[in-house]
Motif scaffolding. Structure first.
Motif, PDB file in Angstrom:
ATOM      1  N   LYS A 258       0.800  -1.279   0.095  1.00 44.61           N
ATOM      2  CA  LYS A 258      -0.021   0.125   0.187  1.00 44.61           C
ATOM      3  C   LYS A 258       0.857   1.242   0.025  1.00 44.61           C
ATOM      4  O   LYS A 258       0.527   2.405  -0.667  1.00 44.61           O
ATOM      5  CB  LYS A 258      -0.889  -0.072   1.144  1.00 44.61           C
ATOM      6  N   ASN A 259       1.767   1.252   0.820  1.00 43.88           N
ATOM      7  CA  ASN A 259       2.821   2.476   0.897  1.00 43.88           C
ATOM      8  C   ASN A 259       3.481   2.678  -0.395  1.00 43.88           C
ATOM      9  O   ASN A 259       3.632   3.772  -0.763  1.00 43.88           O
ATOM     10  CB  ASN A 259       3.700   2.160   1.789  1.00 43.88           C
ATOM     11  N   LEU A 260       3.883   1.661  -1.019  1.00 42.88           N
ATOM     12  CA  LEU A 260       4.747   1.715  -2.396  1.00 42.88           C
ATOM     13  C   LEU A 260       4.093   2.159  -3.310  1.00 42.88           C
ATOM     14  O   LEU A 260       4.096   3.037  -4.172  1.00 42.88           O
ATOM     15  CB  LEU A 260       5.557   0.398  -2.656  1.00 42.88           C
ATOM     16  N   TYR A 261       2.768   1.554  -3.442  1.00 39.62           N
ATOM     17  CA  TYR A 261       1.717   2.096  -4.310  1.00 39.62           C
ATOM     18  C   TYR A 261       1.438   3.450  -4.245  1.00 39.62           C
ATOM     19  O   TYR A 261       1.329   4.291  -5.335  1.00 39.62           O
ATOM     20  CB  TYR A 261       0.473   1.270  -4.311  1.00 39.62           C
ATOM     21  N   ALA A 262       0.919   3.898  -3.079  1.00 37.96           N
ATOM     22  CA  ALA A 262       0.808   5.437  -2.891  1.00 37.96           C
ATOM     23  C   ALA A 262       1.629   6.449  -3.326  1.00 37.96           C
ATOM     24  O   ALA A 262       1.357   7.291  -3.886  1.00 37.96           O
ATOM     25  CB  ALA A 262       0.325   5.645  -1.246  1.00 37.96           C
ATOM     26  N   ALA A 263       2.938   5.998  -3.158  1.00 39.35           N
ATOM     27  CA  ALA A 263       4.098   6.900  -3.336  1.00 39.35           C
ATOM     28  C   ALA A 263       4.533   6.692  -4.882  1.00 39.35           C
ATOM     29  O   ALA A 263       4.567   7.929  -5.698  1.00 39.35           O
ATOM     30  CB  ALA A 263       5.421   6.429  -2.278  1.00 39.35           C
ATOM     31  N   LEU A 264       4.503   5.705  -5.618  1.00 42.09           N
ATOM     32  CA  LEU A 264       5.124   5.385  -6.908  1.00 42.09           C
ATOM     33  C   LEU A 264       4.006   5.759  -7.876  1.00 42.09           C
ATOM     34  O   LEU A 264       4.405   6.238  -8.960  1.00 42.09           O
ATOM     35  CB  LEU A 264       5.493   3.999  -7.084  1.00 42.09           C
ATOM     36  N   SER A 265       3.104   5.799  -7.558  1.00 44.71           N
ATOM     37  CA  SER A 265       1.618   6.116  -8.295  1.00 44.71           C
ATOM     38  C   SER A 265       1.369   7.571  -8.430  1.00 44.71           C
ATOM     39  O   SER A 265       0.660   7.919  -8.975  1.00 44.71           O
ATOM     40  CB  SER A 265       0.497   5.222  -8.159  1.00 44.71           C
ATOM     41  N   GLU A 266       2.081   8.344  -7.546  1.00 48.49           N
ATOM     42  CA  GLU A 266       1.766   9.605  -7.508  1.00 48.49           C
ATOM     43  C   GLU A 266       1.836  10.342  -8.941  1.00 48.49           C
ATOM     44  O   GLU A 266       3.005  10.165  -9.567  1.00 48.49           O
ATOM     45  CB  GLU A 266       2.663  10.436  -6.562  1.00 48.49           C
TER      46      GLU A 266
END
Length: 147
Positions: A99-107
């Protein structure tokens, strides 16, 4: 056994991309070489505007995984063509990490192919093209382990 690292090419925005990736992965850059640092070669004339472009940079995501990158110089016959022939897949250990990686990388992602969600093969999975044109997959297998 050999390690596999990802090497990414950019069209003049490598430094901006790696500043973003440093924030996403909470890792410091381990060094940057610019094209202007290279010894002069009469066979390859470097334009003044290309001297500040990144020839090589890298961050260590963990002890065995490195993310490296470079700007392409069209005068050297290099040209960026973004597409879906290659993805970087981040196989996470926890749902929260996914969830954290998705939120950060998909910005500001260019394309969200599959938003982070449950699939028959994974508790959480996503695929998308980030704001720099790099294709990513985020995967948390969780209780969907293959038997």
């Amino acid at each position: 056994m050999a390690k596999i690292h990802a090497y990414l090419n950019f069209n003049g925005n490598c430094e901006q991309a790696f500043t973003f990736y440093e924030k996403v992965f909470n890792k410091q850059n381990i060094g940057t070489h610019r094209f202007g640092d290279m010894p002069a070669d009469p066979n390859f004339q470097l334009k003044e505007e290309d001297k500040q472009k990144v020839a090589h940079t890298a961050i260590m995501i963990n002890e065995s995984t490195m993310l490296m990158g470079s700007d392409c110089i069209e005068g050297f016959g290099q040209k960026i063509i973004n597409g879906t022939s290659t993805y970087i897949m981040l196989d996470t250990e926890t749902a929260q990490e996914a969830k954290n990686l998705y939120a950060a990388l998909s910005e500001n992602a260019l394309i969200i192919e599959m938003p982070l969600g449950e699939q028959f093969w994974a508790e959480l999975y996503a695929s998308f093209q980030d704001q720099f044109g790099i294709c990513w997959m985020i995967h948390f297998e969780g209780n969907k382990k293959m038997q």
